[in-house]
Each structure stands twice: as C-alpha cells, then as structure tokens.
Design a protein around this motif. Structure first.
Motif, PDB file in Angstrom:
ATOM      1  N   MET A   1      81.182  92.943  66.275  1.00  0.00           N
ATOM      2  CA  MET A   1      80.533  92.146  65.124  1.00  0.00           C
ATOM      3  C   MET A   1      81.670  91.554  64.238  1.00  0.00           C
ATOM      4  O   MET A   1      81.607  91.688  63.165  1.00  0.00           O
ATOM      5  CB  MET A   1      79.932  93.420  64.326  1.00  0.00           C
ATOM      6  N   LYS A   2      82.579  91.166  64.815  1.00  0.00           N
ATOM      7  CA  LYS A   2      83.561  90.418  64.188  1.00  0.00           C
ATOM      8  C   LYS A   2      83.307  88.773  64.378  1.00  0.00           C
ATOM      9  O   LYS A   2      82.614  88.595  65.434  1.00  0.00           O
ATOM     10  CB  LYS A   2      85.039  90.318  64.843  1.00  0.00           C
ATOM     11  N   ALA A   3      83.725  88.048  63.486  1.00  0.00           N
ATOM     12  CA  ALA A   3      83.298  86.822  63.250  1.00  0.00           C
ATOM     13  C   ALA A   3      84.329  85.875  62.599  1.00  0.00           C
ATOM     14  O   ALA A   3      85.369  86.494  62.010  1.00  0.00           O
ATOM     15  CB  ALA A   3      81.997  86.658  62.217  1.00  0.00           C
ATOM     16  N   VAL A   4      84.282  84.495  62.745  1.00  0.00           N
ATOM     17  CA  VAL A   4      85.108  83.734  62.269  1.00  0.00           C
ATOM     18  C   VAL A   4      84.238  82.775  61.543  1.00  0.00           C
ATOM     19  O   VAL A   4      83.332  82.340  61.867  1.00  0.00           O
ATOM     20  CB  VAL A   4      86.133  83.043  63.195  1.00  0.00           C
ATOM     21  N   GLY A   5      84.963  82.089  60.562  1.00  0.00           N
ATOM     22  CA  GLY A   5      84.294  80.934  59.941  1.00  0.00           C
ATOM     23  C   GLY A   5      85.143  79.820  59.692  1.00  0.00           C
ATOM     24  O   GLY A   5      86.455  80.029  59.442  1.00  0.00           O
ATOM     25  N   PHE A   6      84.635  78.567  59.286  1.00  0.00           N
ATOM     26  CA  PHE A   6      85.512  77.471  58.864  1.00  0.00           C
ATOM     27  C   PHE A   6      84.441  76.522  58.393  1.00  0.00           C
ATOM     28  O   PHE A   6      83.290  76.537  58.581  1.00  0.00           O
ATOM     29  CB  PHE A   6      86.267  76.957  60.156  1.00  0.00           C
ATOM     30  N   SER A   7      84.988  75.448  57.569  1.00  0.00           N
ATOM     31  CA  SER A   7      84.184  74.512  57.010  1.00  0.00           C
ATOM     32  C   SER A   7      83.915  73.356  57.937  1.00  0.00           C
ATOM     33  O   SER A   7      84.364  73.242  58.882  1.00  0.00           O
ATOM     34  CB  SER A   7      84.725  73.793  55.697  1.00  0.00           C
ATOM     35  N   SER A   8      82.692  72.657  57.681  1.00  0.00           N
ATOM     36  CA  SER A   8      82.280  71.510  58.632  1.00  0.00           C
ATOM     37  C   SER A   8      83.358  70.577  58.364  1.00  0.00           C
ATOM     38  O   SER A   8      83.701  69.904  59.261  1.00  0.00           O
ATOM     39  CB  SER A   8      80.990  71.203  58.231  1.00  0.00           C
ATOM     40  N   LEU A   9      83.879  70.385  57.338  1.00  0.00           N
ATOM     41  CA  LEU A   9      84.705  69.287  56.954  1.00  0.00           C
ATOM     42  C   LEU A   9      86.201  69.625  58.097  1.00  0.00           C
ATOM     43  O   LEU A   9      86.884  68.803  58.582  1.00  0.00           O
ATOM     44  CB  LEU A   9      85.425  69.146  55.486  1.00  0.00           C
ATOM     45  N   ASP A  10      86.503  70.911  57.881  1.00  0.00           N
ATOM     46  CA  ASP A  10      87.878  71.117  58.567  1.00  0.00           C
ATOM     47  C   ASP A  10      87.386  70.967  60.307  1.00  0.00           C
ATOM     48  O   ASP A  10      88.234  70.612  60.994  1.00  0.00           O
ATOM     49  CB  ASP A  10      88.184  72.584  58.486  1.00  0.00           C
ATOM     50  N   LEU A  11      86.203  71.300  60.620  1.00  0.00           N
ATOM     51  CA  LEU A  11      85.957  71.045  61.952  1.00  0.00           C
ATOM     52  C   LEU A  11      85.925  69.774  62.347  1.00  0.00           C
ATOM     53  O   LEU A  11      86.282  69.371  63.474  1.00  0.00           O
ATOM     54  CB  LEU A  11      84.346  71.455  62.197  1.00  0.00           C
ATOM     55  N   ILE A  12      85.442  68.862  61.823  1.00  0.00           N
ATOM     56  CA  ILE A  12      85.432  67.371  61.962  1.00  0.00           C
ATOM     57  C   ILE A  12      86.775  67.000  61.891  1.00  0.00           C
ATOM     58  O   ILE A  12      87.148  66.192  63.019  1.00  0.00           O
ATOM     59  CB  ILE A  12      84.423  66.427  61.182  1.00  0.00           C
ATOM     60  N   ALA A  13      87.621  67.355  61.008  1.00  0.00           N
ATOM     61  CA  ALA A  13      89.063  67.096  60.953  1.00  0.00           C
ATOM     62  C   ALA A  13      89.865  67.508  62.044  1.00  0.00           C
ATOM     63  O   ALA A  13      90.758  66.701  62.505  1.00  0.00           O
ATOM     64  CB  ALA A  13      89.742  67.495  59.631  1.00  0.00           C
ATOM     65  N   SER A  14      89.404  68.663  62.661  1.00  0.00           N
ATOM     66  CA  SER A  14      90.362  69.126  63.932  1.00  0.00           C
ATOM     67  C   SER A  14      90.214  68.196  64.942  1.00  0.00           C
ATOM     68  O   SER A  14      91.097  68.132  65.853  1.00  0.00           O
ATOM     69  CB  SER A  14      89.867  70.386  64.234  1.00  0.00           C
ATOM     70  N   GLY A  15      89.429  67.071  65.096  1.00  0.00           N
ATOM     71  CA  GLY A  15      89.100  66.280  66.124  1.00  0.00           C
ATOM     72  C   GLY A  15      89.850  64.950  65.996  1.00  0.00           C
ATOM     73  O   GLY A  15      89.583  63.928  66.707  1.00  0.00           O
ATOM     74  N   ILE A  16      90.568  64.638  64.804  1.00  0.00           N
ATOM     75  CA  ILE A  16      90.940  63.430  64.377  1.00  0.00           C
ATOM     76  C   ILE A  16      92.545  63.585  64.497  1.00  0.00           C
ATOM     77  O   ILE A  16      93.252  64.753  63.838  1.00  0.00           O
ATOM     78  CB  ILE A  16      90.531  63.203  62.931  1.00  0.00           C
ATOM     79  N   HIS A  17      93.313  62.707  65.158  1.00  0.00           N
ATOM     80  CA  HIS A  17      94.650  62.903  65.308  1.00  0.00           C
ATOM     81  C   HIS A  17      95.202  61.395  64.864  1.00  0.00           C
ATOM     82  O   HIS A  17      96.021  60.757  65.393  1.00  0.00           O
ATOM     83  CB  HIS A  17      95.132  63.041  66.832  1.00  0.00           C
ATOM     84  N   LYS A  18      95.184  61.508  63.434  1.00  0.00           N
ATOM     85  CA  LYS A  18      95.896  60.362  62.596  1.00  0.00           C
ATOM     86  C   LYS A  18      96.924  61.143  61.429  1.00  0.00           C
ATOM     87  O   LYS A  18      96.581  62.238  61.155  1.00  0.00           O
ATOM     88  CB  LYS A  18      94.767  59.657  62.046  1.00  0.00           C
ATOM     89  N   PRO A  19      97.759  60.072  61.225  1.00  0.00           N
ATOM     90  CA  PRO A  19      98.780  60.929  60.113  1.00  0.00           C
ATOM     91  C   PRO A  19      98.284  61.416  58.795  1.00  0.00           C
ATOM     92  O   PRO A  19      98.501  62.375  58.145  1.00  0.00           O
ATOM     93  CB  PRO A  19      99.705  59.805  60.010  1.00  0.00           C
ATOM     94  N   PHE A  20      97.163  60.347  58.358  1.00  0.00           N
ATOM     95  CA  PHE A  20      96.517  60.672  56.955  1.00  0.00           C
ATOM     96  C   PHE A  20      95.177  60.300  56.831  1.00  0.00           C
ATOM     97  O   PHE A  20      94.951  59.032  57.509  1.00  0.00           O
ATOM     98  CB  PHE A  20      97.303  59.838  55.941  1.00  0.00           C
TER      99      PHE A  20
END
Length: 163
Positions: A8-27
């Motif tokens: 019953m352990k879980a992890v969480g993250f924001s939708s914005l961070d999830l989208i950001a994790s797929g972007i590989h740009k400097p800024f």
C-alpha cells in the motif's frame, strides 16, 4: 499510483511535472488550460540531463499574468512552450511582445505519456520517496466552479491557499 496492494505504498507527482519529464529542452514551460480564463503552469530548466522546476508549486495565472511572467525572464535563450493551453491561448501569446524568443513544441509533447509516468515512478522509488496511500492528497489550486459560484467550500482549501 499504488505500487502494490500488499505494501500500500504510493508515489505522486504533478501533471505538469509529468509532461515536463518528456521534454528535453534547456528552458521551457508547461501550460495546461485550467478553464475559466486561467492557466496552470510551471517553468523548467534542464542542466546536465537533470530537470529543475523553477517554481516549487504550480502557478495559476491569467494569460496576461503569464505574459508578464514570461517577460520577467528577460530571455537570452529560447523559451519552449508545451501544453493544451496553447490551443486556446497560443495565438494571443504569439502576439505578446516578449514572445519573439519563444517557440511552441509539437503537439505530441503537450500531454502526459505512460512511459514518462513509469520513469518518474521508478525514479521516486529509487530515491525512497514512497508514501502511505492514506497520505496521498490531490492538490487543488482553487475552488471548483460550483464552489465559487455558490460560495461553498467542501474542504480545507480556503485556509491552505488563502481563498
């Protein structure tokens, strides 16, 4: 996301961070349409393949406030933008005076992806950031439309966020 029924352990993250994790740009910034003339957003920098959020908590801004926020960056390098708010506000943002150093990423970068969620989950588990399921709470940045319209409040958001 629940890791297993046994632990019953879980992890969480924001939708914005999830989208950001797929972007590989400097800024770059991730902009999600929050409806009612508002945009959920955050800005990120990538340094040495490490993603860094520029604001600890997501921002909830009008398009005019977003334009001022982007202007305050005093851009020296291109700012890349992604997110479904570009559908509604993209043309207005393109006309902003400080957008000449900004680019919109392809629509394929605007939405969360399962492989990025898996990578974030794996990363959090490796860092030992598991939470008890009972401790997971959604983050609401404002009242629902019904709460605003009828003056209702169904939880502690009024004290937490100062509304």
């Amino acid at each position: 996301l629940v890791l297993s029924q046994k632990s019953m352990k879980a992890v969480g993250f924001s939708s914005l961070d999830l989208i950001a994790s797929g972007i590989h740009k400097p800024f770059f910034g991730v902009l999600v349409d929050a409806r009612r003339e508002k945009i959920y957003c955050n800005f990120y920098q990538t340094e040495n393949h490490v993603l860094k959020r520029l604001f600890e908590k997501p921002l909830l801004l009008s398009v005019e406030e977003l334009e001022k926020k982007i202007e305050a960056f005093s851009l020296k390098e291109p700012l890349w933008l992604a997110g479904d708010a570009l559908v509604r506000y993209g043309k207005q943002l393109e006309k902003s005076k400080n957008m000449n150093k900004s680019n919109f990423l392809e629509e394929s970068f605007w939405y969360p992806k399962a492989r990025e969620a898996y990578a974030l989950i794996h990363h959090q588990i490796e860092k030992g950031e598991k939470l008890e399921l009972r401790d997971i709470r959604p983050i609401y940045m404002r009242r629902s439309e019904a709460e605003e319209k009828w003056g209702l409040c169904f939880d502690e958001r009024d004290t937490q966020y100062g509304h």
